[in-house]
Design a protein around this motif. Structure first.
Motif, mmCIF file in Angstrom:
data_model
loop_
_atom_site.group_PDB
_atom_site.id
_atom_site.type_symbol
_atom_site.label_atom_id
_atom_site.label_comp_id
_atom_site.label_asym_id
_atom_site.label_seq_id
_atom_site.Cartn_x
_atom_site.Cartn_y
_atom_site.Cartn_z
ATOM 1 N N ALA A 162 -44.530 21.691 0.508
ATOM 2 C CA ALA A 162 -43.904 21.096 -0.677
ATOM 3 C C ALA A 162 -42.570 21.756 -1.023
ATOM 4 N N LYS A 163 -42.506 23.052 -0.851
ATOM 5 C CA LYS A 163 -41.282 23.785 -1.187
ATOM 6 C C LYS A 163 -40.138 23.366 -0.253
ATOM 7 N N CYS A 166 -34.882 17.522 0.016
ATOM 8 C CA CYS A 166 -34.554 16.350 -0.800
ATOM 9 C C CYS A 166 -33.434 16.663 -1.783
ATOM 10 N N ALA A 167 -33.500 17.828 -2.404
ATOM 11 C CA ALA A 167 -32.468 18.203 -3.386
ATOM 12 C C ALA A 167 -31.101 18.273 -2.724
ATOM 13 N N VAL A 168 -31.043 18.888 -1.558
ATOM 14 C CA VAL A 168 -29.762 19.032 -0.852
ATOM 15 C C VAL A 168 -29.231 17.658 -0.425
ATOM 16 N N LEU A 169 -30.123 16.812 0.060
ATOM 17 C CA LEU A 169 -29.709 15.467 0.492
ATOM 18 C C LEU A 169 -29.205 14.644 -0.691
ATOM 19 N N GLU A 170 -29.914 14.736 -1.810
ATOM 20 C CA GLU A 170 -29.535 13.928 -2.977
ATOM 21 C C GLU A 170 -28.189 14.376 -3.548
ATOM 22 N N ILE A 171 -27.950 15.666 -3.544
ATOM 23 C CA ILE A 171 -26.647 16.177 -4.012
ATOM 24 C C ILE A 171 -25.532 15.626 -3.129
ATOM 25 N N ALA A 172 -25.832 15.440 -1.841
ATOM 26 C CA ALA A 172 -24.826 14.941 -0.894
ATOM 27 C C ALA A 172 -24.713 13.412 -0.916
ATOM 28 N N GLY A 173 -25.505 12.741 -1.755
ATOM 29 C CA GLY A 173 -25.375 11.299 -1.885
ATOM 30 C C GLY A 173 -26.395 10.484 -1.111
ATOM 31 N N PHE A 174 -27.314 11.166 -0.435
ATOM 32 C CA PHE A 174 -28.387 10.441 0.241
ATOM 33 C C PHE A 174 -29.475 10.098 -0.770
ATOM 34 N N GLU A 175 -30.273 9.094 -0.406
ATOM 35 C CA GLU A 175 -31.478 8.794 -1.167
ATOM 36 C C GLU A 175 -32.636 9.318 -0.329
ATOM 37 N N ALA A 176 -33.366 10.285 -0.841
ATOM 38 C CA ALA A 176 -34.447 10.901 -0.078
ATOM 39 C C ALA A 176 -35.792 10.420 -0.568
ATOM 40 N N PHE A 177 -36.682 10.116 0.365
ATOM 41 C CA PHE A 177 -38.064 9.873 -0.004
ATOM 42 C C PHE A 177 -38.940 10.643 0.965
#
Ligand code: MN
Length: 130
Positions: free
Chosen positions: A16-17, A23-34
């Motif tokens: 989980a960690k 996910c956090a790194v991807l979302e900051i870069a503009g990706f949508e993570a699931f």
């Protein structure tokens, strides 16, 4: 930004960690993570909704990473979706072995937050132009 159209990334990771960080790194870069936490969940997620790329922890509890890659590739519309191996293995030759097996990229754990998103983007771009 050049990632506008190819930005939905499935993060397959049982820790989980690690999943949360990726996910956090991807979302900051503009990706949508699931996310998916097992091979079975990854197959279900890609069956429901084809992602633009998959980040696959190759050490999942329910199935070896090499097999998960084949499972995903066999799904409808998944044959050309880039799958990037994410692995804690640090052995010489891992990268070559995984790329030979058909993965579109290789990212060692722990992920480098400074370069992770750019590496994912480069793998998507390479796969698209291959
Ligand atoms: Mn794992």
């Amino acid at each position: 930004m050049s990632i506008s159209n190819e930005r939905r990334v499935l993060v397959v990771e049982d820790n989980a960690k690690n999943s949360k960080l990726a996910c956090a790194v991807l979302e900051i870069a503009g990706f949508e993570a699931f996310t998916a936490t097992s091979a079975a969940e990854a197959v279900a997620a890609c069956t429901r909704d084809v992602p633009d790329a998959v980040l696959l922890d190759i050490q999942l509890p329910d199935r070896p990473g090499d097999q998960v890659l084949l499972d995903l590739r066999a799904l409808p519309d998944m044959a050309a979706v880039p799958v990037i191996a994410v692995t804690a293995f640090a052995m010489a030759g891992d990268r070559e072995r995984l790329l030979d097996h058909g993965f579109d990229g290789y990212i060692p754990k722990p992920i480098d937050v400074a370069t992770f998103a750019a590496t994912v983007h480069a793998c998507i771009d390479d796969a698209r132009h291959a």
